[in-house]
Write a protein that holds these residues in place. Structure first.
Motif, PDB file in Angstrom:
ATOM      1  N   SER A   1      29.554 -41.202  19.397  1.00  0.00           N
ATOM      2  CA  SER A   1      29.443 -39.751  19.169  1.00  0.00           C
ATOM      3  C   SER A   1      28.707 -39.051  20.306  1.00  0.00           C
ATOM      4  CB  SER A   1      28.732 -39.473  17.844  1.00  0.00           C
ATOM      5  OG  SER A   1      27.426 -40.025  17.856  1.00  0.00           O
TER       6      SER A   1
ATOM      7  N   PHE B   1      31.258 -37.481  22.454  1.00  0.00           N
ATOM      8  CA  PHE B   1      31.991 -36.367  21.849  1.00  0.00           C
ATOM      9  C   PHE B   1      31.116 -35.119  21.653  1.00  0.00           C
ATOM     10  CE2 PHE B   1      34.778 -39.858  20.609  1.00  0.00           C
ATOM     11  CZ  PHE B   1      36.034 -39.294  20.813  1.00  0.00           C
ATOM     12  N   ASN B   2      29.847 -35.311  21.344  1.00  0.00           N
ATOM     13  CA  ASN B   2      28.985 -34.175  20.984  1.00  0.00           C
ATOM     14  C   ASN B   2      28.858 -33.115  22.083  1.00  0.00           C
ATOM     15  OD1 ASN B   2      28.580 -35.094  18.410  1.00  0.00           O
ATOM     16  ND2 ASN B   2      26.665 -36.150  18.866  1.00  0.00           N
TER      17      ASN B   2
ATOM     18  N   LEU C   1      32.007 -31.118  22.001  1.00  0.00           N
ATOM     19  CA  LEU C   1      32.018 -30.199  20.858  1.00  0.00           C
ATOM     20  C   LEU C   1      31.208 -28.948  21.164  1.00  0.00           C
ATOM     21  CD1 LEU C   1      31.452 -32.754  17.938  1.00  0.00           C
ATOM     22  CD2 LEU C   1      33.576 -31.540  18.475  1.00  0.00           C
ATOM     23  N   LYS C   2      30.072 -29.170  21.806  1.00  0.00           N
ATOM     24  CA  LYS C   2      29.205 -28.045  22.178  1.00  0.00           C
ATOM     25  C   LYS C   2      29.939 -27.089  23.122  1.00  0.00           C
ATOM     26  CE  LYS C   2      24.453 -27.329  23.760  1.00  0.00           C
ATOM     27  NZ  LYS C   2      23.256 -27.992  24.325  1.00  0.00           N
TER      28      LYS C   2
ATOM     29  N   VAL D   1      36.151 -33.429  15.179  1.00  0.00           N
ATOM     30  CA  VAL D   1      35.184 -33.946  14.191  1.00  0.00           C
ATOM     31  C   VAL D   1      35.891 -34.543  12.982  1.00  0.00           C
ATOM     32  CG1 VAL D   1      33.334 -33.300  12.582  1.00  0.00           C
ATOM     33  CG2 VAL D   1      33.340 -32.386  14.910  1.00  0.00           C
TER      34      VAL D   1
ATOM     35  N   MET E   1      37.852 -38.139  15.959  1.00  0.00           N
ATOM     36  CA  MET E   1      36.758 -39.115  15.988  1.00  0.00           C
ATOM     37  C   MET E   1      36.947 -40.220  14.944  1.00  0.00           C
ATOM     38  SD  MET E   1      33.457 -36.638  16.808  1.00  0.00           S
ATOM     39  CE  MET E   1      32.215 -37.943  16.802  1.00  0.00           C
TER      40      MET E   1
ATOM     41  N   PRO F   1      31.441 -39.190  13.099  1.00  0.00           N
ATOM     42  CA  PRO F   1      30.653 -38.029  13.534  1.00  0.00           C
ATOM     43  C   PRO F   1      29.240 -38.103  12.950  1.00  0.00           C
ATOM     44  CG  PRO F   1      32.809 -37.349  12.697  1.00  0.00           C
ATOM     45  CD  PRO F   1      32.649 -38.791  12.334  1.00  0.00           C
ATOM     46  N   ASP F   2      28.243 -37.801  13.760  1.00  0.00           N
ATOM     47  CA  ASP F   2      26.866 -37.843  13.272  1.00  0.00           C
ATOM     48  C   ASP F   2      26.397 -36.440  12.894  1.00  0.00           C
ATOM     49  OD1 ASP F   2      26.407 -36.576  15.682  1.00  0.00           O
ATOM     50  OD2 ASP F   2      25.404 -38.289  16.627  1.00  0.00           O
TER      51      ASP F   2
ATOM     52  N   SER G   1      27.034 -33.766  15.422  1.00  0.00           N
ATOM     53  CA  SER G   1      28.448 -33.357  15.477  1.00  0.00           C
ATOM     54  C   SER G   1      28.735 -32.265  14.453  1.00  0.00           C
ATOM     55  CB  SER G   1      29.374 -34.550  15.211  1.00  0.00           C
ATOM     56  OG  SER G   1      29.032 -35.674  15.970  1.00  0.00           O
ATOM     57  N   TYR G   2      28.297 -32.533  13.214  1.00  0.00           N
ATOM     58  CA  TYR G   2      28.533 -31.564  12.142  1.00  0.00           C
ATOM     59  C   TYR G   2      27.751 -30.269  12.366  1.00  0.00           C
ATOM     60  CZ  TYR G   2      31.228 -34.791   9.227  1.00  0.00           C
ATOM     61  OH  TYR G   2      32.211 -35.624   8.730  1.00  0.00           O
TER      62      TYR G   2
ATOM     63  N   THR H   1      26.813 -28.971  15.176  1.00  0.00           N
ATOM     64  CA  THR H   1      27.435 -28.217  16.276  1.00  0.00           C
ATOM     65  C   THR H   1      28.646 -27.440  15.773  1.00  0.00           C
ATOM     66  OG1 THR H   1      26.718 -29.871  17.896  1.00  0.00           O
ATOM     67  CG2 THR H   1      28.506 -28.398  18.559  1.00  0.00           C
TER      68      THR H   1
END
Length: 657
Positions: free
Chosen positions: A116, A119-120, A123-124, A139, A143, A150-151, A154-155, A157
């Protein structure tokens, strides 16, 4: 220097906060050239992190990617999850989300495993670009399919992105999704959603979420309460905001400067200056120092109350306390000065602001252009528009509307139309204000058909008329005596969901009174009251003037009593209408008594009042008294107008005879 020593040195240089781009490049070269043993990936990651963190990253991001390429080409050190995460974060910071996807693809192909942390940052970046749909797809779909869970970041964001776009229902669904997957939301999650709900005005739901958050064992922090207090203040529910402040304190949380500033701003926007000042004193008593935001809020309410002198004094005090005014402070004061017509003072403040290195924004230019147009100095307003463009400030629709309205009020239709074309050429679409200004001029010129054609054209362009547009047309139709068409326009307006306001009713009442249909005007007054509208002084003055012109003094006086019973004080227009009728009836002494009574009530006569009296005195042959009134006008600093001089011209002629 050995490998481990070099790694330690790089780490310390990165932590120092003084690392420069050239030095980072040299350290990178040394690390890459080191053997026996080769360095780990960690010092490289330290360097990348520090380079990305620098404020001017947009100036050297190409260098970062160049270094990364060199790293991937060597055979001794390989980028890890953290490296890719740092580089993708760099892409997000410099608005290169497309390249972030390229990096992600490369990572998925050669990386050590899906994580993650890669990916994070993407996402940002997507949420920053308002590409929420793509972020949600990653998300909720991409993923999990890649075996990456997703951690919380992630959520959170994605939650922030949804709330930023006002998609609160989807944000609430995301919260449920998180919980269903066994992920416990944290304070950031709840604060984000509470903020989103508050910005949508859904304060009750935000408070429910606060209670739910507490029930889950999470303690709200100052950010949570500040968000709710801000939401309540924006809704004008100041008492509830103060109750929440007290509750916050009872829970052991100390309000900060943001808390008090929010409440002070809320009180100021309600015009409650005394209470805002009390809140300021409370803030100081808690050991918190007011900042530029605090003083700007207070200056704003002073300017709105017309107390410009006090606002200027507050600015001086703020500076004496070592606080630097910001662009908002200067904008507030300049706008206040402009609204009072104090152009010279506003220009002085502008020069002071520029001297301090602050560039005027579009709001300041709007304020200055507005006062110039109101003074009829259209050419200077146009010059100011050219000047702001030369300074790199792009005019907005409001800038052009101010100029178009000014040109229309001067009757310069051709120039107004040219300005509309200029506006369109800049990619700005005329709005309802633009069209209304043009229609108002056409109506004032009696060109009602053209105004109606413009209304049809406006609608064809997808611009919907508002209450002002309809009122302009109704007024134009009434002044042309087209009462049936005016009534049709009122019905059309109502059918579109617009209820006539005080101005609309007054337009119709005015034409009824001018046509002598006083009873119908009175019926209209009763009808507007039945619709829940409270008549204002203008409405009553219209009827009083109509009754006076019909010679119905008793009914006019009854209307004055009715007006007073509603808490409305007669003004100079009211008294002038009554004096005009008395003068026309030859009751000059009563008119003079009414003038004295008016002054005793704190209402100052204007040039119209005095001209009415001069005309009455002339018609009674009281020429000396008429000249005395003229001298009184001049002594009070009032300029006699053409009507006054016409009256006095008759006086001179009479005396010659």
């Amino acid at each position: 220097m050995g490998t481990r020593q070099l790694e330690s040195f790089v780490r310390e240089r990165c932590r120092s906060g003084t690392l420069t781009v050239p030095e980072a490049g040299r350290l990178f070269d040394r690390l890459l050239a080191t053997r026996d043993p080769a360095p780990s990936i960690y010092p490289f990651n330290h360097l990348f992190t520090e380079l990305v963190r620098m404020n001017n990253v947009t100036n050297h991001y190409v260098t970062i990617f160049s270094l990364f390429d060199r790293l991937t080409q060597n055979k001794h050190v390989s980028p890890d999850v953290c490296t890719y995460g740092i580089l993708i974060n760099c892409c997000a910071r410099v608005d290169r989300v497309g390249f972030a996807f390229v990096l992600l693809g490369r990572f998925l192909k050669v990386g050590p495993g899906v994580h993650s942390d890669v990916f994070n940052p993407l996402l940002k970046g997507l949420c920053k670009d308002n590409r929420i749909h793509e972020a949600a797809a990653i998300v909720l779909d991409k993923m999990p399919k890649l075996g990456c869970t997703p951690d919380l970041f992630s959520y959170n964001t994605l939650m922030s992105g949804l709330c930023k776009m006002g998609q609160i229902e989807k944000a609430e669904e995301l919260l449920d999704c998180m919980v269903s997957k066994g992920l416990q939301p944290d304070a950031v999650t709840y604060n984000t959603l509470i903020d989103g709900l508050c910005k949508k005005g859904e304060i009750d739901k935000a408070k429910e979420l606060l209670d739910y958050m507490v029930s889950k064992g999470l303690q709200p922090d100052a950010v949570t309460y500040n968000t709710l207090i801000d939401g309540l203040c924006k809704k004008g529910e100041i008492d509830k905001a103060k109750e929440l402040l007290d509750y916050m304190v009872s829970k052991g949380l100390q309000p900060n400067v943001v808390t008090y500033n929010t409440l002070i701003d809320g009180l100021c926007k309600k015009g409650l200056l005394d209470k805002a000042t009390q809140m300021l004193q409370c803030m100081i008593s808690k050991g918190l120092e007011p900042n530029v935001v605090t003083y700007t809020a207070l200056m704003d309410v002073l300017c709105k109350k017309g107390e410009i002198g006090k606002a200027e004094e507050l600015l001086d005090y703020m500076v004496s306390e070592g606080l630097e005014p910001n662009i908002v402070t200067y904008t507030t004061l300049i706008d206040g000065l402009c609204k009072k017509g104090l152009l010279d003072k506003a220009t002085q403040i502008l020069q002071c602001m520029i001297t301090e290195g602050l560039e005027p924004n579009v709001v300041i230019y709007n304020a200055l252009m507005d006062v110039l147009c109101k003074k009829g100095e259209i050419e200077k307003a146009e010059e100011l528009l050219d000047f702001m463009v030369s300074k790199g400030v792009q005019p907005d629709v409001l800038n052009y509307n101010i100029l178009i309205d000014g040109l229309c009020k001067k009757g310069q239709l051709d120039k107004a139309n040219q300005m509309v074309q200029c506006m369109i050429s800049k990619g700005l679409e005329p709005d309802v204000v633009t069209f209304s200004a043009l229609m108002d001029m056409l109506c004032k010129k009696g060109e009602i058909e053209k105004a109606e054609e413009l209304l049809d054209f406006m609608v064809s362009k997808g611009v919907q008329p508002d209450i002002v547009t309809y009122t302009i047309l109704i007024d134009g139709l009434c002044k042309k005596g087209l009462l049936d068409k005016a009534n049709q326009m009122v019905q059309c307006m109502i059918s579109k969901g617009f209820e006539p306001d005080l101005v609309t009713y007054n337009v119709v009442m005015d034409v009824l009174c001018k046509e002598g249909a006083i009873e119908k005007a009175e019926e209209l007054l009763d009808f507007m009251v039945s619709k829940g509208l409270q008549p204002n002084a203008v409405n009553y003055n219209t009827l009083i003037d109509g009754l006076c012109k019909k010679g119905q003094l008793d009914k006019a006086n009854q209307m004055v009593q009715c007006m007073t019973s509603k808490g409305l004080e007669p003004d100079v227009v009211t008294f002038s209408a009554l004096m005009d009728m008395l003068c026309k009836k030859g009751e000059i002494e009563k008119a003079e008594e009414l003038l004295d009574f008016m002054v005793s009530k704190g209402v100052q006569p204007d040039i119209v009042t005095y001209t009415i009296l001069i005309d009455g005195l002339r018609k009674k042959g009281l020429l000396d008294k008429a000249e005395q009134v003229l001298q009184c006008i001049i002594s009070k600093g009032l300029e006699p107008d053409v009507v006054t001089y016409n009256a006095l011209g008759y006086t001179v002629q009479t005396r010659r005879n």
